[in-house]
Write a protein that holds these residues in place. Structure first.
Motif: not given
Length: 252
Positions: A131-155
């Motif tokens: 499978s090319v696509a994957m799925y998983g989970q975060l240790d703790e739930a976050v808001s959409g804004e928090d995940l967007a910020s995490r992506i921006a910082i990492a990438l």
């Protein structure tokens, strides 16, 4: 290392014979027989080839190579210039597309999960061991804004975030680097809170809104830097080759 031996080493690691792809994987353009220096990059564009020539590389190793299904077969214009530069300078071109996306340790999707601190639970395409696509989970739930910020910082790139009609928080997530936006429906049917891909299509926004799932478009190039970089680092570590990664900026 001999150029054909290097192909055998990469094939043994990535198993391209097991995966149906849109292009040939492996040695696409043959150059000099002895390889000491390798340049890695996302795409075999003219800018990367020019930089590899300047670096006196014996080989280029990329995720996006040549000879895609459906492209014109004639070698002229831009394609001619790229291939001519490789041949004239004796540079081998190796390319691994889907085999690099799906590798469980060095692959683009595995590396994106590591960068974003996701726990990988499996492939999104049930019944497909590759499978090319994957799925998983975060240790703790976050808001959409928090995940967007995490992506921006990492990438190092601001993602497009569609959160209309989506859950207030995100804990389960699916992802597919590059042009994997159409896997969003599988993610929605699986009941995931969010889905991340590189590219976005016009239809993706409507699907996200109507299925009630957060969607993040993080950039094709930005999400696929890390697999090829990890592959080069593996080559240097395991086979004592001189390997350098060159990032050719691409905002898409």
């Amino acid at each position: 290392m001999n150029n054909l031996k290097l192909e055998a080493v990469l094939n043994a690691l990535l198993s391209p014979h097991l995966i149906k792809d849109y292009c040939p994987n492996g040695l696409q353009i043959e150059g000099k027989s002895e390889i000491k220096k390798v340049i890695t990059g996302v795409t075999a564009c003219q800018a990367l080839i020019d930089r590899a020539i300047e670096a006196n590389a014996d080989a280029i190793l990329v995720h996006h190579g040549f000879f895609w299904k459906g492209e014109p077969s004639e070698i002229r214009g831009m394609k001619f210039n790229r291939i001519k530069a490789l041949i004239e300078n004796g540079i081998n071109l190796y390319a691994y597309h889907l085999p690099l996306d799906v590798h469980p340790e060095l692959g683009n999707n595995a590396r994106l999960a590591q960068l974003l601190d996701f726990e990988v639970l499996g492939g999104l395409e049930e019944g497909n061991p590759h499978s090319v696509a994957m799925y998983g989970q975060l240790d703790e739930a976050v808001s959409g804004e928090d995940l967007a910020s995490r992506i921006a910082i990492a990438l190092h790139r601001e993602p497009l975030h569609i959160g209309d009609n989506a859950p207030a928080s995100i804990q389960s997530v699916g992802w597919c680097t590059g042009g994997g936006q159409d896997f969003i429906e599988l993610a929605g049917h699986k009941g995931l809170d969010a889905f991340i891909s590189g590219e976005v299509s016009e239809r993706t926004v409507h699907i996200a809104r109507e299925m009630g799932i957060h969607y993040f478009s993080a950039g094709h190039h930005a999400t696929e830097r890390y697999g090829i970089k990890a592959l080069g680092e593996w080559l240097a570590r395991e086979h004592q080759l001189e390997v350098g990664y060159i990032d050719i900026d691409n905002p898409v």
